[in-house]
Scaffold this motif. Structure first.
Motif, PDB file in Angstrom:
ATOM      1  N   TYR A   1       0.851  -1.167   0.000  1.00  0.00           N
ATOM      2  CA  TYR A   1       0.000   0.000   0.000  1.00  0.00           C
ATOM      3  C   TYR A   1       0.896   1.229   0.000  1.00  0.00           C
ATOM      4  O   TYR A   1       1.989   1.236   0.575  1.00  0.00           O
TER       5      TYR A   1
ATOM      6  N   LYS B   1       0.980   5.452   0.824  1.00  0.00           N
ATOM      7  CA  LYS B   1       0.250   6.458   1.596  1.00  0.00           C
ATOM      8  C   LYS B   1       0.897   7.832   1.414  1.00  0.00           C
ATOM      9  O   LYS B   1       2.078   8.021   1.727  1.00  0.00           O
TER      10      LYS B   1
ATOM     11  N   ALA C   1      -1.656  13.003   4.897  1.00  0.00           N
ATOM     12  CA  ALA C   1      -3.047  13.407   5.132  1.00  0.00           C
ATOM     13  C   ALA C   1      -4.052  12.586   4.319  1.00  0.00           C
ATOM     14  O   ALA C   1      -5.206  12.998   4.158  1.00  0.00           O
ATOM     15  N   GLU C   2      -3.627  11.458   3.795  1.00  0.00           N
ATOM     16  CA  GLU C   2      -4.541  10.563   3.094  1.00  0.00           C
ATOM     17  C   GLU C   2      -4.429   9.165   3.685  1.00  0.00           C
ATOM     18  O   GLU C   2      -3.444   8.828   4.346  1.00  0.00           O
ATOM     19  N   GLY C   3      -5.445   8.343   3.426  1.00  0.00           N
ATOM     20  CA  GLY C   3      -5.348   6.953   3.834  1.00  0.00           C
ATOM     21  C   GLY C   3      -4.511   6.155   2.864  1.00  0.00           C
ATOM     22  O   GLY C   3      -4.287   6.564   1.726  1.00  0.00           O
ATOM     23  N   PRO C   4      -3.999   5.001   3.298  1.00  0.00           N
ATOM     24  CA  PRO C   4      -3.239   4.138   2.380  1.00  0.00           C
ATOM     25  C   PRO C   4      -4.112   3.680   1.217  1.00  0.00           C
ATOM     26  O   PRO C   4      -5.314   3.461   1.373  1.00  0.00           O
TER      27      PRO C   4
ATOM     28  N   PHE D   1      -4.200   0.830  -2.131  1.00  0.00           N
ATOM     29  CA  PHE D   1      -3.617  -0.410  -2.640  1.00  0.00           C
ATOM     30  C   PHE D   1      -2.746  -0.143  -3.858  1.00  0.00           C
ATOM     31  O   PHE D   1      -3.105   0.634  -4.746  1.00  0.00           O
TER      32      PHE D   1
ATOM     33  N   PHE E   1       3.684   0.723   2.697  1.00  0.00           N
ATOM     34  CA  PHE E   1       3.429  -0.296   3.703  1.00  0.00           C
ATOM     35  C   PHE E   1       3.356  -1.658   3.025  1.00  0.00           C
ATOM     36  O   PHE E   1       2.656  -1.842   2.030  1.00  0.00           O
TER      37      PHE E   1
ATOM     38  N   PHE F   1       0.143  -5.364   8.813  1.00  0.00           N
ATOM     39  CA  PHE F   1       0.998  -4.396   8.138  1.00  0.00           C
ATOM     40  C   PHE F   1       2.358  -4.279   8.812  1.00  0.00           C
ATOM     41  O   PHE F   1       2.505  -4.523  10.011  1.00  0.00           O
TER      42      PHE F   1
END
Lengths: 113, 113
Positions: free
Chosen positions: A36, A38, A41-44, A46, A89, A103
């Motif tokens: 993943y 990232k 300020a954002e989510g991970p 795919f 990640f 993770f």
């Protein structure tokens, strides 16, 4: 007990060169692996995955390699671009037995122009 | 689809206060996950739900943490009382089916002073 480990907290690479991010795992029951990405300020999100029946999976500039005997996987990015700068990640799961995705700690990749 | 929606984006509170984090999963997804990101441990799974039922809460640090999913479109993670060591980014993620990838929200940055 960290079952998925990314031993390099950071990596700096020149634009156009190859980035290699590494990941080790201890649980021999893991049979599906994911990366993943990232941004701040954002989510991970795919990026790419690989099943344990394969040792390589390629998607454009991204290739994931799996060495089951060494319990090691790596993500290769070539050529690296400044937009690839992010935290990466590594994650692993037991594909058939559960939903749990484990993770690693993450590696901050910086691609310098 | 707006993706996984988390609120608030940022939360600053004092030690001892109750904190409630909220998550709206992607419509049609039947699994929901709460993760916590720290520098030392990366992304840790706290708890996950399948069809609104908690399946694995072994990652919940202690009794101060609780999570609920009263319906398919809403989940909360509550910390009471909060402590400075709870400061982290908390992510919610959802998935449609077992073999599909996770979609993450943008996270809640929690600071406990």
């Amino acid at each position: 007990d960290q079952q998925v480990k990314q031993n390099s907290p950071s990596l700096s690479v020149q634009e156009g060169r190859i980035s290699i991010l590494n990941c080790d795992y201890t649980n021999s029951m893991f049979d599906y692996f994911l990366w993943y990405k990232k941004y701040p300020a954002e989510g991970p999100t795919f990026l790419i995955s690989i099943s344990s029946i394969k040792d390589k999976n390629e998607d454009g500039r991204f290739t994931v390699f799996l060495n089951k005997s060494a319990k090691h996987l790596s993500l290769h990015i070539v050529p690296s671009q400044p937009g690839d700068s992010a935290v990466y990640f590594c994650a692993a799961k037991e594909e058939t037995s559960g939903s749990r995705l484990t993770f690693g700690e993450g590696t901050q990749l910086t691609v310098n122009p | 689809d707006a993706g996984v929606i988390q609120s608030p984006r940022h939360e600053v509170t004092e030690m001892g206060q109750e904190v409630t984090l909220r998550c709206k999963p992607i419509s049609g997804h039947n699994s929901l996950f709460w993760y916590r990101q720290t520098m030392m441990r990366g992304l840790e799974l706290l708890i996950y739900f399948n069809n609104n039922v908690p399946i694995d809460d072994s990652g919940m640090p202690e009794d101060r943490f609780s999570a609920k999913m009263p319906n398919a479109s809403f989940s909360t993670l509550k910390i009471q009382p909060s402590e400075p060591r709870d400061s982290a980014v908390y992510f919610c993620a959802s998935r449609r089916a077992l073999r599909e990838k996770l979609f993450f929200g943008s996270g809640t940055q929690l600071s406990v002073l």
